[in-house]
Design an enzyme around this catalytic site. Structure first.
Site, PDB file in Angstrom:
ATOM      1  N   PRO A  92      43.011  41.239  35.334  1.00 56.21           N
ATOM      2  CA  PRO A  92      42.670  39.806  35.360  1.00 56.21           C
ATOM      3  C   PRO A  92      43.863  38.948  35.803  1.00 56.21           C
ATOM      4  O   PRO A  92      43.681  37.812  36.234  1.00 56.21           O
ATOM      5  CB  PRO A  92      42.288  39.479  33.913  1.00 56.21           C
ATOM      6  N   GLU A 119      42.896  45.788  25.655  1.00 56.34           N
ATOM      7  CA  GLU A 119      43.453  44.459  25.948  1.00 56.34           C
ATOM      8  C   GLU A 119      44.303  44.442  27.207  1.00 56.34           C
ATOM      9  O   GLU A 119      44.433  43.409  27.860  1.00 56.34           O
ATOM     10  CB  GLU A 119      44.301  43.961  24.768  1.00 56.34           C
ATOM     11  N   ARG A 157      33.442  49.832  53.774  1.00 61.63           N
ATOM     12  CA  ARG A 157      32.585  49.198  54.781  1.00 61.63           C
ATOM     13  C   ARG A 157      33.285  49.005  56.121  1.00 61.63           C
ATOM     14  O   ARG A 157      32.624  48.895  57.152  1.00 61.63           O
ATOM     15  CB  ARG A 157      32.085  47.832  54.284  1.00 61.63           C
ATOM     16  N   ASP A 172      29.957  40.591  59.233  1.00 56.02           N
ATOM     17  CA  ASP A 172      29.545  40.156  57.902  1.00 56.02           C
ATOM     18  C   ASP A 172      30.002  38.735  57.635  1.00 56.02           C
ATOM     19  O   ASP A 172      30.992  38.266  58.186  1.00 56.02           O
ATOM     20  CB  ASP A 172      30.146  41.062  56.812  1.00 56.02           C
TER      21      ASP A 172
HETATM   22  C1  9D3 Z   1      42.380  37.708  26.055  1.00 56.50           C
HETATM   23  C2  9D3 Z   1      42.958  38.136  27.330  1.00 56.50           C
HETATM   24  N1  9D3 Z   1      42.016  38.902  28.188  1.00 56.50           N
HETATM   25  C3  9D3 Z   1      42.593  38.836  29.546  1.00 56.50           C
HETATM   26  C4  9D3 Z   1      41.882  37.827  30.383  1.00 56.50           C
HETATM   27  C5  9D3 Z   1      41.895  40.286  27.722  1.00 56.50           C
HETATM   28  C6  9D3 Z   1      41.276  41.203  28.685  1.00 56.50           C
HETATM   29  C7  9D3 Z   1      39.938  41.069  29.020  1.00 56.50           C
HETATM   30  C8  9D3 Z   1      39.334  41.972  29.891  1.00 56.50           C
HETATM   31  C9  9D3 Z   1      41.998  42.239  29.250  1.00 56.50           C
HETATM   32  C10 9D3 Z   1      41.391  43.130  30.110  1.00 56.50           C
HETATM   33  C11 9D3 Z   1      40.059  43.001  30.398  1.00 56.50           C
HETATM   34  C12 9D3 Z   1      39.396  43.964  31.298  1.00 56.50           C
HETATM   35  N2  9D3 Z   1      39.307  43.423  32.687  1.00 56.50           N
HETATM   36  C13 9D3 Z   1      39.886  44.043  33.704  1.00 56.50           C
HETATM   37  O1  9D3 Z   1      40.479  45.088  33.502  1.00 56.50           O
HETATM   38  C14 9D3 Z   1      39.816  43.467  35.028  1.00 56.50           C
HETATM   39  C15 9D3 Z   1      39.286  42.226  35.508  1.00 56.50           C
HETATM   40  C16 9D3 Z   1      38.636  41.133  34.847  1.00 56.50           C
HETATM   41  O2  9D3 Z   1      38.365  41.128  33.641  1.00 56.50           O
HETATM   42  N3  9D3 Z   1      38.284  40.065  35.616  1.00 56.50           N
HETATM   43  C17 9D3 Z   1      38.503  40.004  36.952  1.00 56.50           C
HETATM   44  N4  9D3 Z   1      39.102  40.982  37.601  1.00 56.50           N
HETATM   45  C18 9D3 Z   1      39.482  42.076  36.876  1.00 56.50           C
HETATM   46  S1  9D3 Z   1      40.251  43.403  37.525  1.00 56.50           S
HETATM   47  C19 9D3 Z   1      40.349  44.176  36.074  1.00 56.50           C
END
Ligand code: 9D3
Length: 248
Positions: A92, A119, A157, A172
């Site tokens: 994220p 997490e 793709r 695309d």
């Molecule tokens: C409270 C903090 N959170 C971070 C935003 C905790 C958290 C939530 C979800 C930590 C990891 C995750 C799992 N998500 C991913 O591994 C992930 C992800 C995403 O949640 N949103 C957008 N792109 C991606 S790429 C990997």
């Protein structure tokens, strides 16, 4: 032989059946155009419970994936996919994925993708081993697996031979920075709505002009950020006027 080779570190390898078994990516996988090695960090667990995570230093909710586990899992993945592979962590906190990032990654042909759960991942693993962190957008999903599959799908793709002759990745939506035009098929009238008559005219130049005008109008209305400018070209402005899509 494959043009693109991925390894993925994942606690849920079965999820990747989604791209090896189905649709365009599944066909290309069966044809040997790309390859996938799945490496489960659970295989590196030292204890009899198969632990791969532990409580965060400093306290707080959730668990953190352990650096030594991921490092030995990565070493095995590299043996499968190539020692020079680019290491990408799905996160994220990463760079937001878009068409330009997908095409810029195409300079490489070997990747290890790290799909996290819990997490997060111990920051020292990221600092020691990860070349790039990628996010799929500003929303939370439960792990990195689906984001990893989205990245792989988007790259696959672009491989020659993956899309049929009737389509190409460069045609695309987004490749030309424009949303797609609307599409229609039979029946000619659905719940009182007829297909736009131009599409039945058989005039292919006229149809191409109408489709471009529709694409421009929709991009202006829905995603003006894709155009990245506040002025249309004179040609595009004339096209909108011809089809009465100018507004104001
Ligand atoms: C409270 C903090 N959170 C971070 C935003 C905790 C958290 C939530 C979800 C930590 C990891 C995750 C799992 N998500 C991913 O591994 C992930 C992800 C995403 O949640 N949103 C957008 N792109 C991606 S790429 C990997």
């Amino acid at each position: 032989m494959p043009q693109l080779r991925f390894a993925v570190l994942t606690l849920f390898p079965e999820m990747f059946d989604a791209i090896t078994h189905w649709g365009v990516t599944g066909r290309a996988f069966q044809a040997g155009l790309w390859d996938l090695h799945l490496q489960d960090p659970r295989d590196e667990a030292a204890d009899r419970h198969g632990s791969v995570d532990d409580r965060p230093y400093g306290g707080g909710p959730g668990m953190v994936m352990q650096a030594p586990i991921l490092a030995s899992s990565l070493a095995k993945a590299r043996q499968a996919v190539g020692e020079q592979a680019k290491v990408v962590a799905m996160s994220p906190q990463g760079l937001k994925l878009d068409a330009a990032l997908v095409t810029s990654l195409a300079r490489h042909s070997e990747f290890v993708l790290v799909a996290g759960r819990y997490e997060g991942i111990d920051e020292r693993f990221i600092n020691h081993y990860v070349d790039l962190e990628i996010s799929v957008g500003d929303f939370v999903v439960s792990g990195g697996e689906m984001p990893a599959m989205m990245l792989m799908d988007a790259m696959i793709r672009w491989l020659p031979g993956v899309l049929g002759h009737e389509a190409s990745a460069s045609e695309d939506s987004f490749s030309d920075g424009m949303l797609d035009c609307p599409h229609y098929t039979r029946p000619e009238v659905f719940e009182g709505s007829a297909v736009p008559p131009v599409l039945l005219s058989g005039d292919h130049a006229k149809i191409a002009g109408w489709r471009r005008a529709q694409a421009i109008r929709r991009t202006l209305d829905r995603r003006p950020d894709l155009l990245g400018m506040d002025q249309l070209s004179d040609d595009d402005q004339l096209l909108l006027e011809k089809w009465d899509l100018s507004r104001q």
